[in-house]
Write a protein that holds these residues in place. Structure first.
Motif, PDB file in Angstrom:
ATOM      1  N   SER A  28      -2.878 -12.447  -6.403  1.00 23.32           N
ATOM      2  CA  SER A  28      -2.663 -11.070  -5.952  1.00 23.32           C
ATOM      3  C   SER A  28      -2.792 -10.941  -4.445  1.00 23.32           C
ATOM      4  N   LEU A  29      -3.805 -11.589  -3.861  1.00 25.88           N
ATOM      5  CA  LEU A  29      -4.039 -11.458  -2.426  1.00 25.88           C
ATOM      6  C   LEU A  29      -2.946 -12.109  -1.593  1.00 25.88           C
ATOM      7  N   CYS A  30      -2.281 -13.111  -2.156  1.00 22.14           N
ATOM      8  CA  CYS A  30      -1.183 -13.754  -1.425  1.00 22.14           C
ATOM      9  C   CYS A  30      -0.021 -12.795  -1.191  1.00 22.14           C
ATOM     10  N   LEU A  31       0.076 -11.758  -2.005  1.00 24.29           N
ATOM     11  CA  LEU A  31       1.130 -10.765  -1.792  1.00 24.29           C
ATOM     12  C   LEU A  31       0.885  -9.956  -0.516  1.00 24.29           C
ATOM     13  N   PHE A  32      -0.378  -9.862  -0.106  1.00 18.51           N
ATOM     14  CA  PHE A  32      -0.740  -9.126   1.108  1.00 18.51           C
ATOM     15  C   PHE A  32      -0.950 -10.057   2.309  1.00 18.51           C
ATOM     16  N   HIS A  33      -1.118 -11.334   2.033  1.00 15.48           N
ATOM     17  CA  HIS A  33      -1.547 -12.269   3.076  1.00 15.48           C
ATOM     18  C   HIS A  33      -0.883 -13.609   2.780  1.00 15.48           C
ATOM     19  N   ASP A  34       0.282 -13.862   3.373  1.00 19.33           N
ATOM     20  CA  ASP A  34       1.072 -15.043   2.999  1.00 19.33           C
ATOM     21  C   ASP A  34       0.755 -16.271   3.843  1.00 19.33           C
ATOM     22  N   ILE A  36       0.835  -1.205   0.000  1.00 21.22           N
ATOM     23  CA  ILE A  36       0.000   0.000   0.000  1.00 21.22           C
ATOM     24  C   ILE A  36       0.868   1.252   0.000  1.00 21.22           C
ATOM     25  N   ASP A  37       2.045   1.188   0.609  1.00 13.65           N
ATOM     26  CA  ASP A  37       2.980   2.325   0.585  1.00 13.65           C
ATOM     27  C   ASP A  37       3.507   2.555  -0.831  1.00 13.65           C
ATOM     28  N   LYS A  38       3.899   1.470  -1.490  1.00 10.71           N
ATOM     29  CA  LYS A  38       4.409   1.592  -2.855  1.00 10.71           C
ATOM     30  C   LYS A  38       3.311   2.056  -3.812  1.00 10.71           C
ATOM     31  N   TYR A  39       2.095   1.608  -3.549  1.00 10.46           N
ATOM     32  CA  TYR A  39       0.958   2.051  -4.370  1.00 10.46           C
ATOM     33  C   TYR A  39       0.729   3.547  -4.203  1.00 10.46           C
ATOM     34  N   MET A  40       0.845   4.044  -2.973  1.00  7.93           N
ATOM     35  CA  MET A  40       0.680   5.470  -2.721  1.00  7.93           C
ATOM     36  C   MET A  40       1.768   6.268  -3.427  1.00  7.93           C
ATOM     37  N   CYS A  81      11.938  28.968  -2.681  1.00  7.53           N
ATOM     38  CA  CYS A  81      13.402  28.896  -2.806  1.00  7.53           C
ATOM     39  C   CYS A  81      13.907  27.458  -2.743  1.00  7.53           C
ATOM     40  N   THR A  82      12.992  26.493  -2.687  1.00  8.13           N
ATOM     41  CA  THR A  82      13.385  25.095  -2.583  1.00  8.13           C
ATOM     42  C   THR A  82      13.115  24.358  -3.880  1.00  8.13           C
ATOM     43  N   GLN A  83      13.767  23.223  -4.032  1.00  2.78           N
ATOM     44  CA  GLN A  83      13.561  22.367  -5.192  1.00  2.78           C
ATOM     45  C   GLN A  83      13.266  20.950  -4.722  1.00  2.78           C
ATOM     46  N   TYR A  84      12.497  20.235  -5.543  1.00  2.00           N
ATOM     47  CA  TYR A  84      12.133  18.864  -5.179  1.00  2.00           C
ATOM     48  C   TYR A  84      11.890  18.064  -6.448  1.00  2.00           C
ATOM     49  N   ASN A  85      12.470  16.874  -6.498  1.00  2.00           N
ATOM     50  CA  ASN A  85      12.319  16.003  -7.665  1.00  2.00           C
ATOM     51  C   ASN A  85      11.697  14.679  -7.241  1.00  2.00           C
ATOM     52  N   VAL A  86      10.657  14.275  -7.947  1.00  2.00           N
ATOM     53  CA  VAL A  86      10.006  12.991  -7.702  1.00  2.00           C
ATOM     54  C   VAL A  86      10.846  11.881  -8.311  1.00  2.00           C
ATOM     55  N   LEU A  87      11.017  10.786  -7.569  1.00  3.66           N
ATOM     56  CA  LEU A  87      11.864   9.689  -8.023  1.00  3.66           C
ATOM     57  C   LEU A  87      11.144   8.837  -9.067  1.00  3.66           C
ATOM     58  N   ASN A  88      11.865   8.465 -10.105  1.00  6.03           N
ATOM     59  CA  ASN A  88      11.291   7.600 -11.142  1.00  6.03           C
ATOM     60  C   ASN A  88      11.013   6.190 -10.622  1.00  6.03           C
ATOM     61  N   SER A  89      11.681   5.803  -9.537  1.00  4.96           N
ATOM     62  CA  SER A  89      11.467   4.464  -8.983  1.00  4.96           C
ATOM     63  C   SER A  89      10.057   4.282  -8.436  1.00  4.96           C
ATOM     64  N   TRP A  90       9.344   5.383  -8.206  1.00  2.99           N
ATOM     65  CA  TRP A  90       7.955   5.281  -7.743  1.00  2.99           C
ATOM     66  C   TRP A  90       7.019   4.809  -8.849  1.00  2.99           C
ATOM     67  N   ASN A  91       7.442   4.968 -10.071  1.00  5.74           N
ATOM     68  CA  ASN A  91       6.569   4.678 -11.214  1.00  5.74           C
ATOM     69  C   ASN A  91       6.521   3.171 -11.468  1.00  5.74           C
ATOM     70  N   ASP A  92       5.664   2.488 -10.726  1.00  3.84           N
ATOM     71  CA  ASP A  92       5.535   1.038 -10.840  1.00  3.84           C
ATOM     72  C   ASP A  92       4.057   0.687 -11.028  1.00  3.84           C
ATOM     73  N   PRO A  93       3.574   0.757 -12.254  1.00  6.77           N
ATOM     74  CA  PRO A  93       2.132   0.508 -12.495  1.00  6.77           C
ATOM     75  C   PRO A  93       1.703  -0.926 -12.255  1.00  6.77           C
ATOM     76  N   SER A  94       2.644  -1.861 -12.132  1.00  8.24           N
ATOM     77  CA  SER A  94       2.270  -3.257 -11.914  1.00  8.24           C
ATOM     78  C   SER A  94       1.571  -3.453 -10.574  1.00  8.24           C
ATOM     79  N   ILE A  95       1.767  -2.512  -9.639  1.00  6.69           N
ATOM     80  CA  ILE A  95       1.142  -2.634  -8.319  1.00  6.69           C
ATOM     81  C   ILE A  95      -0.370  -2.476  -8.412  1.00  6.69           C
TER      82      ILE A  95
END
Length: 498
Positions: free
Chosen positions: A401-407, A245-249, A349-363
């Motif tokens: 899919s559910l086994c990934l959340f509930h092993d 759920i964190d990676k999905y967010m 005055c600040t800068q911020y870059n979003v990481l490309n590693s977040w882009n995981d549509p398979s989730i």
């Protein structure tokens, strides 16, 4: 753009129109007796010099002798008493249309005006620029509508239905006896939501109340996120353990950042504001609900809690910056309370870059299976879902899919329990069905008195997790008391030793 093209194709011939004393005068003099017009390059140059020296109103304020001189009148072979100034001005659309000539490169990034300027300033600027410098005078145009009252009547001073923006900011009598004060951010939110997609922009108390409610919802979610970061354990030597759920967010946050930037680049402020509200309503509120147990009840330094804190930190970084163009005051206020904001550096005055590693549509495929089950539970549950146990008959595809959340077959601590907000879950694979089903029943055990989640297993009414967290906190508290006593003793020893 279609409206601009249509206006150019069907435009009428240019003509002298709208005589105004403040317009740019046409440098022509006339013979009173014959009506013959006289002008030349020298007259134009003298008038330009006079305007530079005395201001643009000199044509109307000074006599013709002062403007062009007696020598020029003699060259025109006209008697001094027979000459008079012309009272015509340049066409105002031509006059305003060549305003691009004062720009360094003769081109602006953006032209902003009302929709009526498709046959006016937008058109005259484009035509004159193409004629004189063979390129457009702007890269883009932004069109807004015009304010109307509750009855869709155009606001007019003669009608008396005009509302001063200061009355919206500081309160006024137009909205009734209570004189509500909306403030700058609410006014800006109204402009972003209603100012560009319609030719008629309604101004009413109901609309501003809705805008105020939207800003209030944003303030609430920012307050929750900021509260979750205090205290912020950034120096803890613990690697975050991100759940699905964190990676999905983080994936949704990546998509949100990309789309919101695109809307701003295209000046689609109404789309940007709608996306902001959809994000905090459908995404952040869901995520914040699901991680409350981790935030409030897990050990402060646990790896899965630190993961949730890190995601909240990223949400704040993106969300604050995404609302700043529309709600600068709210964004700056939230930024002032942001932890580790060294020396209170201004947000811009600040800068911020979003990481490309977040882009995981398979989730998405996997998380949607769990969220569908959560939706079904919310429909059938009439009480707190933590008091329920769920039995899931999963189809072959959903089971993967559910086994990934509930092993495990049965668990009360799995991520699926966290997403479904159930005290325990039993997951069964059923290859004979095509659609996953879930049944819930009320548990017989007593819930933990602290987290109100796991069936208690301790004599003191606490679950194993809460008992461990409280015992560890007590040890830390005892250590802190001992350290405090040592410091007091050392301080007194130093004082009395001298």
């Amino acid at each position: 753009m279609n409206a601009l093209l249509a206006g150019i194709k069907n435009r009428p011939y240019w003509c002298i129109s709208r005589q105004r004393s403040w317009g740019t005068p046409i440098p022509v003099v006339y013979s009173k007796t014959t009506g013959k017009a006289f002008t030349n390059e020298e007259i134009v140059e003298r008038l330009c010099n006079s305007i530079d020296k005395y201001g643009p109103d000199c044509w109307w304020e000074y006599s013709i002798k002062d403007l062009i001189g007696l020598d020029m009148i003699e060259k025109l072979n006209i008697a001094v008493d027979d000459i008079e100034k012309g009272n015509d001005i340049m066409d105002i659309w031509f006059d305003s249309g060549i305003s691009w000539s004062i720009l360094p490169n003769g081109k602006a990034n953006l032209y902003l005006e009302g929709y009526d300027q498709f046959n006016g300033w937008f058109q005259s600027s484009l035509i004159t620029s193409i004629a004189l410098q063979e390129c457009p005078s702007y890269s883009a145009i932004f069109v807004h509508g015009f304010a109307v009252d509750e009855n869709c009547l155009k606001m007019s001073k003669s009608i008396g239905n005009v509302i001063n923006p200061e009355e919206i900011l500081q309160g006024g009598s137009n909205f009734g006896k209570k004189n509500p004060i909306y403030g700058v951010d609410v006014l800006r939110w109204w402009v972003a939501n209603h100012g560009s997609q319609h030719t008629q922009i309604p101004v009413s108390r109901n609309i501003f109340d809705g805008c105020k409610q939207s800003v209030y919802k944003l303030r609430l979610i920012l307050r929750f996120l900021l509260g979750a970061l205090h205290p912020y354990y950034e120096d803890i030597n613990c690697k975050p353990q991100y759940r699905i759920i964190d990676k999905y967010m983080l994936y949704l946050l990546f998509c949100y950042n990309e789309q919101i930037q695109q809307h701003y680049n295209n000046y689609d402020y109404h789309h940007a504001s709608k996306m902001i509200m959809n994000f905090i309503t459908n995404v952040s509120s869901l995520y914040c609900t699901l991680i409350k147990d981790r935030l409030y009840c897990d050990e402060a330094t646990s790896s899965i809690r630190i993961a949730a804190i890190q995601v909240i930190k990223e949400i704040l970084n993106v969300l604050i910056r995404s609302i700043a163009p529309i709600l600068p005051h709210l964004a700056e206020e939230a930024w002032l309370y942001y932890p580790k904001n060294c020396a209170y550096i201004p947000l811009h005055c600040t800068q911020y870059n979003v990481l490309n590693s977040w882009n995981d549509p398979s989730i998405v495929q996997h998380i949607n299976v769990a969220l569908r089950l959560r939706y079904n539970i919310l429909k059938i549950a009439n009480k707190t879902t933590w008091k329920l146990h769920g039995i899931i008959d999963a189809s072959k595809e959903d089971f993967i899919s559910l086994c990934l959340f509930h092993d495990e077959r049965h668990s009360s601590i799995s991520e699926l329990c966290e997403i479904l907000q159930l005290s325990s879950v039993t997951l069964i694979e059923n290859n004979t069905i095509n659609e996953t089903r879930i049944q819930v029943s009320e548990i017989q055990e007593t819930l933990c008195e602290r987290c109100r989640r796991y069936p208690e297993t301790q004599k003191n009414g606490l679950c194993t997790r809460c008992a461990y967290v409280l015992s560890k906190n007590k040890i830390n508290a005892d250590c802190n008391c001992i350290i405090k006593l040592i410091l007091i003793f050392y301080r007194n020893y130093v004082i009395y030793s001298y």
